[in-house]
Design a protein around this motif. Structure first.
Motif, PDB file in Angstrom:
ATOM      1  N   GLN A  27       2.292  -7.839  20.740  1.00  0.00           N
ATOM      2  CA  GLN A  27       2.102  -9.153  21.348  1.00  0.00           C
ATOM      3  C   GLN A  27       1.047  -9.975  20.601  1.00  0.00           C
ATOM      4  N   PHE A  28       0.186  -9.301  19.832  1.00  0.00           N
ATOM      5  CA  PHE A  28      -0.812 -10.012  19.031  1.00  0.00           C
ATOM      6  C   PHE A  28      -0.204 -10.554  17.736  1.00  0.00           C
ATOM      7  N   GLY A  29       1.023 -10.122  17.407  1.00  0.00           N
ATOM      8  CA  GLY A  29       1.667 -10.575  16.186  1.00  0.00           C
ATOM      9  C   GLY A  29       1.509  -9.576  15.054  1.00  0.00           C
ATOM     10  N   PRO A  30       1.918  -9.940  13.839  1.00  0.00           N
ATOM     11  CA  PRO A  30       1.871  -9.024  12.695  1.00  0.00           C
ATOM     12  C   PRO A  30       0.473  -8.543  12.323  1.00  0.00           C
ATOM     13  N   VAL A  31      -0.576  -9.172  12.858  1.00  0.00           N
ATOM     14  CA  VAL A  31      -1.930  -8.694  12.577  1.00  0.00           C
ATOM     15  C   VAL A  31      -2.090  -7.242  13.018  1.00  0.00           C
ATOM     16  N   VAL A  32      -1.236  -6.797  13.940  1.00  0.00           N
ATOM     17  CA  VAL A  32      -1.308  -5.417  14.412  1.00  0.00           C
ATOM     18  C   VAL A  32      -1.010  -4.439  13.274  1.00  0.00           C
ATOM     19  N   PHE A  33      -0.245  -4.880  12.250  1.00  0.00           N
ATOM     20  CA  PHE A  33       0.034  -3.998  11.111  1.00  0.00           C
ATOM     21  C   PHE A  33      -1.262  -3.574  10.420  1.00  0.00           C
ATOM     22  N   ALA A  76       3.936   1.682   2.341  1.00  0.00           N
ATOM     23  CA  ALA A  76       3.473   2.160   1.035  1.00  0.00           C
ATOM     24  C   ALA A  76       1.976   2.455   1.056  1.00  0.00           C
ATOM     25  N   VAL A  77       1.208   1.601   1.714  1.00  0.00           N
ATOM     26  CA  VAL A  77      -0.247   1.812   1.797  1.00  0.00           C
ATOM     27  C   VAL A  77      -0.558   3.095   2.572  1.00  0.00           C
ATOM     28  N   LEU A  78       0.214   3.377   3.609  1.00  0.00           N
ATOM     29  CA  LEU A  78       0.007   4.616   4.359  1.00  0.00           C
ATOM     30  C   LEU A  78       0.214   5.842   3.471  1.00  0.00           C
ATOM     31  N   ILE A  79       1.244   5.800   2.649  1.00  0.00           N
ATOM     32  CA  ILE A  79       1.525   6.931   1.755  1.00  0.00           C
ATOM     33  C   ILE A  79       0.396   7.100   0.740  1.00  0.00           C
ATOM     34  N   VAL A  80      -0.031   6.001   0.139  1.00  0.00           N
ATOM     35  CA  VAL A  80      -1.127   6.055  -0.829  1.00  0.00           C
ATOM     36  C   VAL A  80      -2.414   6.514  -0.138  1.00  0.00           C
ATOM     37  N   GLY A  81      -2.623   6.042   1.084  1.00  0.00           N
ATOM     38  CA  GLY A  81      -3.803   6.450   1.840  1.00  0.00           C
ATOM     39  C   GLY A  81      -3.836   7.943   2.074  1.00  0.00           C
ATOM     40  N   ALA A 109      -5.013   0.359   8.494  1.00  0.00           N
ATOM     41  CA  ALA A 109      -6.428   0.630   8.197  1.00  0.00           C
ATOM     42  C   ALA A 109      -7.023   1.609   9.204  1.00  0.00           C
ATOM     43  N   GLY A 110      -6.672   1.425  10.487  1.00  0.00           N
ATOM     44  CA  GLY A 110      -7.214   2.307  11.510  1.00  0.00           C
ATOM     45  C   GLY A 110      -6.826   3.749  11.302  1.00  0.00           C
ATOM     46  N   SER A 111      -5.572   3.986  10.926  1.00  0.00           N
ATOM     47  CA  SER A 111      -5.110   5.368  10.759  1.00  0.00           C
ATOM     48  C   SER A 111      -5.682   6.014   9.499  1.00  0.00           C
ATOM     49  N   ILE A 112      -5.719   5.290   8.389  1.00  0.00           N
ATOM     50  CA  ILE A 112      -6.199   5.875   7.130  1.00  0.00           C
ATOM     51  C   ILE A 112      -7.699   6.127   7.168  1.00  0.00           C
ATOM     52  N   LEU A 113      -8.463   5.107   7.578  1.00  0.00           N
ATOM     53  CA  LEU A 113      -9.926   5.189   7.516  1.00  0.00           C
ATOM     54  C   LEU A 113     -10.553   5.812   8.763  1.00  0.00           C
ATOM     55  N   GLY A 114      -9.817   5.779   9.884  1.00  0.00           N
ATOM     56  CA  GLY A 114     -10.394   6.280  11.123  1.00  0.00           C
ATOM     57  C   GLY A 114      -9.608   7.413  11.745  1.00  0.00           C
ATOM     58  N   GLY A 115      -8.366   7.125  12.155  1.00  0.00           N
ATOM     59  CA  GLY A 115      -7.595   8.087  12.923  1.00  0.00           C
ATOM     60  C   GLY A 115      -7.329   9.393  12.204  1.00  0.00           C
ATOM     61  N   ILE A 125     -19.130   5.454   9.497  1.00  0.00           N
ATOM     62  CA  ILE A 125     -18.643   4.069   9.538  1.00  0.00           C
ATOM     63  C   ILE A 125     -17.595   3.887  10.634  1.00  0.00           C
ATOM     64  N   PRO A 126     -16.532   4.709  10.677  1.00  0.00           N
ATOM     65  CA  PRO A 126     -15.593   4.550  11.794  1.00  0.00           C
ATOM     66  C   PRO A 126     -16.219   4.881  13.149  1.00  0.00           C
ATOM     67  N   ALA A 127     -17.236   5.768  13.168  1.00  0.00           N
ATOM     68  CA  ALA A 127     -17.919   6.072  14.430  1.00  0.00           C
ATOM     69  C   ALA A 127     -18.644   4.835  14.949  1.00  0.00           C
ATOM     70  N   TYR A 128     -19.311   4.122  14.067  1.00  0.00           N
ATOM     71  CA  TYR A 128     -19.978   2.872  14.459  1.00  0.00           C
ATOM     72  C   TYR A 128     -18.955   1.840  14.929  1.00  0.00           C
TER      73      TYR A 128
END
Length: 478
Positions: A74-80, A9-14, A85-91, A419-422
């Motif tokens: 392998q890092f767990g759900p933190v990868v979500f 849902a956050v991806l869609i809103v993003g 955030a990475g895709s909306i604000l950066g990628g 910001i994402p560049a930094y």
């Protein structure tokens, strides 16, 4: 499962909100795009918006949002959190800006854009860097689908056989006009890819045998690898990937209006993030724990785990469809990786590409090098690809920041990319300082030094803003 659904849902809103903000900062208008102004029937070819979207999605997807997501799980759900955030604000910002800036500059590649906005040294460095990266991508995306195809076919059809077949296809895809092969096949492949991801998600959602763990910030990696910066490098495609900066200019040559940019570039990245979320969730849900997932990756390899999950969740017919989708992903990025390398070299050496003979002159040496590189261990290739990939993302975001400064965007507008560049500067520099394939330094040294080096680039950005405000003119580079 609730955390996963919220992530979708956050991806869609993003896409709706932050995508619109990104578009507003860039300010697309009605000027002619390269497809209209410089159509050559080979690379600059008009495409409808829906087709441009599907081709862009297939170009950027590769095995990255699948293999990378599985390794990141392998890092767990933190990868979500990183994927969303990475895709909306950066990628997605990264992909949109590189595509649109390329369109504004006649469809030029990221290496040429680096020269325009960061200076001559950056241009030559990026020419070398991007060609090497594209060769690594093309090679990695030969070996992984070849391994999967060998599992699905009779034993006589070995991985070597499929490597030869895929390389032959790459020759055709690299040489032919983009609308003759890629433009016709990719929309069909795109539908298969989307159906495959939907099937995997549906099996997880409606089965009582699999549970997707809820979000936690705890690092669950069995080896204790630090989330920062390892997870941000492991999961590149699906969150933010410099490889996309080499692909967006390919479709920048095909869009017929700048106003298609948000749905094509920003939208394709959000779609890739959805695929990455599906596979990250599938990895943990199917094997139950991150320890079991790690064991499967070690015993079966990435291709074997995809095969295992696909057939385990969807049965024989659905599993074949899923694996075919996973085969399509890397092949559809590998061919455009070699195509992108051809265009970079043709720009570098000023070789017109309208004639087939000229395209052959550049293409064949690239494919020979790629064939040689397939003999290198895939895991080694992937480690070096991962770091170089995120370093390219860092550079592409600074190119975008310089563009926004030069073209009169206020300091708040340029923060969209600064910001994402930094952030990516800190990721890239910290990783190479502490990774085994880098300098192997301890976190006590790598963390502060990596942040300090990234801060130097941030300081250069602030100096550029002050120079622009003081002189009323934009700086040449940052």
């Amino acid at each position: 499962m609730i955390s996963l659904c919220i992530s979708f849902a956050v991806l869609i809103v993003g896409y709706i909100v932050y995508g619109r903000l990104t578009e507003r900062v860039f300010s697309p208008d009605d000027r002619q795009t390269p497809a209209i102004a410089a159509g050559d029937g080979v690379d600059c070819v008009p495409m409808k918006r829906w087709k441009s979207f599907l081709v862009q999605l297939l170009n950027i997807a590769g095995t990255g949002p699948i293999f990378g997501a599985l390794m990141g799980a392998q890092f767990g759900p933190v990868v979500f959190i990183w994927i969303v955030a990475g895709s909306i604000l950066g990628g997605a910002v990264h992909d949109y800006m590189t595509g649109m800036i390329s369109s504004r500059n006649g469809g030029k590649t990221i290496s040429e854009l680096s020269g325009i906005y960061l200076g001559g040294v950056a241009k030559w460095a990026m020419r070398v860097f991007s060609v090497v990266l594209l060769l690594l991508v093309g090679t990695a995306f030969v070996t992984s689908p070849a391994a999967l195809l060998a599992q699905l076919t009779p034993a006589a059809l070995t991985p070597t056989f499929w490597i030869i077949v895929i390389l032959f296809y790459y020759v055709l895809a690299t040489l032919l006009p983009i609308d003759k092969l890629i433009g016709r096949l990719y929309p069909v492949f795109g539908i298969i890819l989307i159906v495959m991801a939907a099937g995997i998600f549906g099996c997880i959602l409606f089965s009582d045998n699999y549970t997707v763990p809820e979000l936690t910030l705890q690092n669950l990696h069995p080896d204790g690898q630090p989330v920062w910066p390892y997870m941000c490098v492991t999961v590149a495609c699906g969150a933010i990937s410099g490889f996309h900066a080499t692909q967006s200019p390919l479709i920048a040559k095909c869009i017929t209006t700048e106003k298609d940019g948000r749905s094509v570039f920003y939208g394709a990245m959000i779609a890739e993030a959805v695929i990455a979320l599906v596979w990250a969730a599938a990895g943990v849900a199917f094997y139950g724990t991150t320890e079991a997932l790690q064991t499967a990756l070690a015993d079966l390899g990435q291709s074997g785990v995809v095969y295992d999950i696909s057939f385990g969740l969807m049965g024989k017919i659905g599993g074949i469809l899923a694996v075919v989708g996973v085969v399509i992903c890397p092949i559809s990025s590998g061919d455009t990786a070699f195509r992108g390398a051809r265009i970079v070299l043709s720009e570098c050496f000023h070789i017109p590409q309208k004639k087939l003979k000229s395209r052959l002159l550049v293409t064949l040496p690239l494919l020979v090098i790629g064939a040689v590189l397939t003999q290198i261990d895939f895991d080694v290739l992937w480690r070096y690809f991962s770091w170089s990939n995120q370093t390219l993302a860092m550079i592409a975001l600074w190119v975008s920041t310089s563009y926004l400064i030069r073209h009169g965007k206020n300091r708040f507008g340029s923060l969209l990319t600064a910001i994402p560049a930094y952030f990516m500067s800190a990721v890239s520099m910290t990783y190479i300082l502490m990774a085994p394939e880098g300098f192997g330094l301890s976190t006590e040294i790598a963390y502060p030094v990596g942040m300090l080096l990234a801060a130097v680039l941030l300081a250069a950005y602030l100096v550029c803003l002050m120079r622009k405000r003081g002189s009323g003119q934009a700086p040449v580079s940052i």
